[in-house]
Write a protein that holds these residues in place. Sequence first.
Motif, PDB file in Angstrom:
ATOM      1  N   THR A  77       0.829  -1.197   0.000  1.00  0.00           N
ATOM      2  CA  THR A  77       0.000   0.000   0.000  1.00  0.00           C
ATOM      3  C   THR A  77       0.868   1.254   0.000  1.00  0.00           C
ATOM      4  O   THR A  77       0.577   2.233  -0.697  1.00  0.00           O
ATOM      5  CB  THR A  77      -0.928  -0.022   1.238  1.00  0.00           C
ATOM      6  OG1 THR A  77      -1.499  -1.323   1.326  1.00  0.00           O
ATOM      7  CG2 THR A  77      -2.029   0.997   1.128  1.00  0.00           C
ATOM      8  N   LEU A  78       1.945   1.193   0.779  1.00  0.00           N
ATOM      9  CA  LEU A  78       2.863   2.326   0.850  1.00  0.00           C
ATOM     10  C   LEU A  78       3.509   2.571  -0.520  1.00  0.00           C
ATOM     11  O   LEU A  78       3.606   3.717  -0.977  1.00  0.00           O
ATOM     12  CB  LEU A  78       3.931   2.006   1.902  1.00  0.00           C
ATOM     13  CG  LEU A  78       4.771   3.122   2.503  1.00  0.00           C
ATOM     14  CD1 LEU A  78       3.936   4.343   2.838  1.00  0.00           C
ATOM     15  CD2 LEU A  78       5.477   2.615   3.747  1.00  0.00           C
ATOM     16  N   ALA A  79       3.927   1.486  -1.175  1.00  0.00           N
ATOM     17  CA  ALA A  79       4.573   1.628  -2.490  1.00  0.00           C
ATOM     18  C   ALA A  79       3.595   2.250  -3.493  1.00  0.00           C
ATOM     19  O   ALA A  79       3.968   3.113  -4.288  1.00  0.00           O
ATOM     20  CB  ALA A  79       5.055   0.272  -2.981  1.00  0.00           C
ATOM     21  N   SER A  80       2.324   1.838  -3.431  1.00  0.00           N
ATOM     22  CA  SER A  80       1.310   2.434  -4.312  1.00  0.00           C
ATOM     23  C   SER A  80       1.184   3.930  -4.033  1.00  0.00           C
ATOM     24  O   SER A  80       1.105   4.741  -4.958  1.00  0.00           O
ATOM     25  CB  SER A  80      -0.058   1.807  -4.045  1.00  0.00           C
ATOM     26  OG  SER A  80      -0.211   0.657  -4.798  1.00  0.00           O
ATOM     27  N   SER A  81       1.161   4.275  -2.747  1.00  0.00           N
ATOM     28  CA  SER A  81       0.992   5.684  -2.371  1.00  0.00           C
ATOM     29  C   SER A  81       2.186   6.506  -2.831  1.00  0.00           C
ATOM     30  O   SER A  81       2.016   7.630  -3.304  1.00  0.00           O
ATOM     31  CB  SER A  81       0.848   5.825  -0.849  1.00  0.00           C
ATOM     32  OG  SER A  81      -0.060   4.885  -0.370  1.00  0.00           O
ATOM     33  N   VAL A  82       3.402   5.949  -2.699  1.00  0.00           N
ATOM     34  CA  VAL A  82       4.599   6.673  -3.147  1.00  0.00           C
ATOM     35  C   VAL A  82       4.503   6.934  -4.645  1.00  0.00           C
ATOM     36  O   VAL A  82       4.783   8.028  -5.126  1.00  0.00           O
ATOM     37  CB  VAL A  82       5.884   5.870  -2.813  1.00  0.00           C
ATOM     38  CG1 VAL A  82       7.109   6.535  -3.418  1.00  0.00           C
ATOM     39  CG2 VAL A  82       6.055   5.741  -1.310  1.00  0.00           C
ATOM     40  N   ARG A  83       4.059   5.919  -5.398  1.00  0.00           N
ATOM     41  CA  ARG A  83       3.945   6.092  -6.860  1.00  0.00           C
ATOM     42  C   ARG A  83       2.897   7.156  -7.194  1.00  0.00           C
ATOM     43  O   ARG A  83       3.097   7.984  -8.066  1.00  0.00           O
ATOM     44  CB  ARG A  83       3.596   4.765  -7.532  1.00  0.00           C
ATOM     45  CG  ARG A  83       4.771   3.790  -7.584  1.00  0.00           C
ATOM     46  CD  ARG A  83       4.458   2.626  -8.509  1.00  0.00           C
ATOM     47  NE  ARG A  83       3.328   1.853  -8.031  1.00  0.00           N
ATOM     48  CZ  ARG A  83       3.427   0.718  -7.360  1.00  0.00           C
ATOM     49  NH1 ARG A  83       4.606   0.200  -7.103  1.00  0.00           N
ATOM     50  NH2 ARG A  83       2.357   0.086  -6.962  1.00  0.00           N
ATOM     51  N   MET A  84       1.775   7.103  -6.448  1.00  0.00           N
ATOM     52  CA  MET A  84       0.728   8.096  -6.725  1.00  0.00           C
ATOM     53  C   MET A  84       1.227   9.519  -6.458  1.00  0.00           C
ATOM     54  O   MET A  84       0.789  10.469  -7.108  1.00  0.00           O
ATOM     55  CB  MET A  84      -0.498   7.829  -5.832  1.00  0.00           C
ATOM     56  CG  MET A  84      -1.239   6.549  -6.134  1.00  0.00           C
ATOM     57  SD  MET A  84      -2.265   6.663  -7.603  1.00  0.00           S
ATOM     58  CE  MET A  84      -3.682   7.542  -6.984  1.00  0.00           C
TER      59      MET A  84
END
Length: 414
Positions: A229-236
């Motif tokens: 979830t964190l990796a998705s948020s960083v990408r967003m």
Amino acid sequence: MAKQLRVLIVDDAEDDAHLIVRELRNAGLLLSFVRVATREALTRQLLDRWDVLLCDYSMPGFSAFEALDLVRQAGIDLPFIIVSGTVGEARAVEVMRAGAHDYVFKDNLSRLPLAIERELREADNRRERRRLQEQLLLSERMASIGVVAAGVVHEINNPLTVLMGSAELAVRTLSADAAAADNAQKTVVHEELDRVLEAADRLRQIVADVKLFSHAGADPVVSVDVTNTLASSVRMALHETSGRCHVVTRFGDTPLVALPASRLGQVFLNLLLNAAQAIAPGNAEHNEIRITTFTDETGWAVIEVADTGCGIPAQVQKTIFEPFMTTKAVGVGTGLGLFVTHRIVSDAGGRIEFESEVGRGTTFRVRLPASTRPSSEPSVGNSAGVLPPSRPGKEGKRSGSSRRAYAELASAHA
Ligand SMILES: Nc1ncnc2c1ncn2[C@@H]1O[C@H](COP(=O)(O)OP(=O)(O)OP(=O)(O)O)[C@@H](O)[C@H]1O
Ligand SMILES: [Mg+2]
């Protein structure tokens, strides 16, 4: 036709249950009821939908406290009224503290219809409050997505351009002289098709990231992986961070946590956007957002987002979690980010804290208890193109263009 009230009675005495029902019907209430007297029967009945539960204080082998516990475990908001013979005031207070909504003595049953009506109204109010809260969380999430939307569209454009260019070149190479395609031509086609697949994979990942955030309504509470979830948020947030700072990630081992992935992502995105907005653009080489995850000594997941931004003055620190508290210009911030973040974290049984020094930066720390629920990995995991969890202690650093950063982040965790 008036609505029938569905009443669940927990009482071992059948006669008492009939007295209760007669009293309610005499008061003009239209109702159907079921009586249970054991833990097992109540557990079964709680799978059904009820308007109110009327419970005796104590029964052979069963008590109001246990019944309250079962309702809590079932996760339903059901008006719970104790209807019992006279017991001492201390006991009545004790069971109210344990979560009962009201207490009516069997020798004063005439009070019961009014008590039920009031509790039904209260339950309606609670439902409405939950609905509004849900709506507030959703609008805040949509506002955050609005902030990153331009960046995400930009991320889609890049692989799309590669994909179309490579596909076109492959087609042209093949059709030049299809019959006499030699090895060199085959190599060109292979390389271009590899690029097509790579670009398509990046697109799939972007779609998965957006999907994670755009779940409307109350998602089921399952266990989610913090790193994914964190990796998705960083990408967003990449488009917001690039040009302002490096993003350094140090993802350690963390337990799964129990809250919907979209809400966990909302927490991270809010912290990342705040961190990025605290850093003035144009000096990316000398600024960073450092994201660290680990498991603390009590087994909780800890997520730290540290920035080298402007810091938070002592005066602002006092009110930082209050709704509509913003120091940002109109149109930049609404002041709901940390309010909603705090709410999501506390609802999940976690904590959020921060340290800040003006001119040096800020660290936000989120602590979340380990989940005991089933994992949601198949729906938000790798199959949907979300980054797999990183290996413990792995560190990634990215800067420069968000396009390159996106690709680096993806490969750093592949
Ligand atoms: N990392 C940070 N560095 C410096 N100040 C911060 C940081 N995080 C929050 N703040 C301060 O706390 C205030 C409240 O933050 P919050 O996220 O609730 O609202 P916002 O960012 O102003 O608006 P919104 O998040 O609704 O777009 C911010 O306006 C800012 O002054
Ligand atoms: Mg904010």
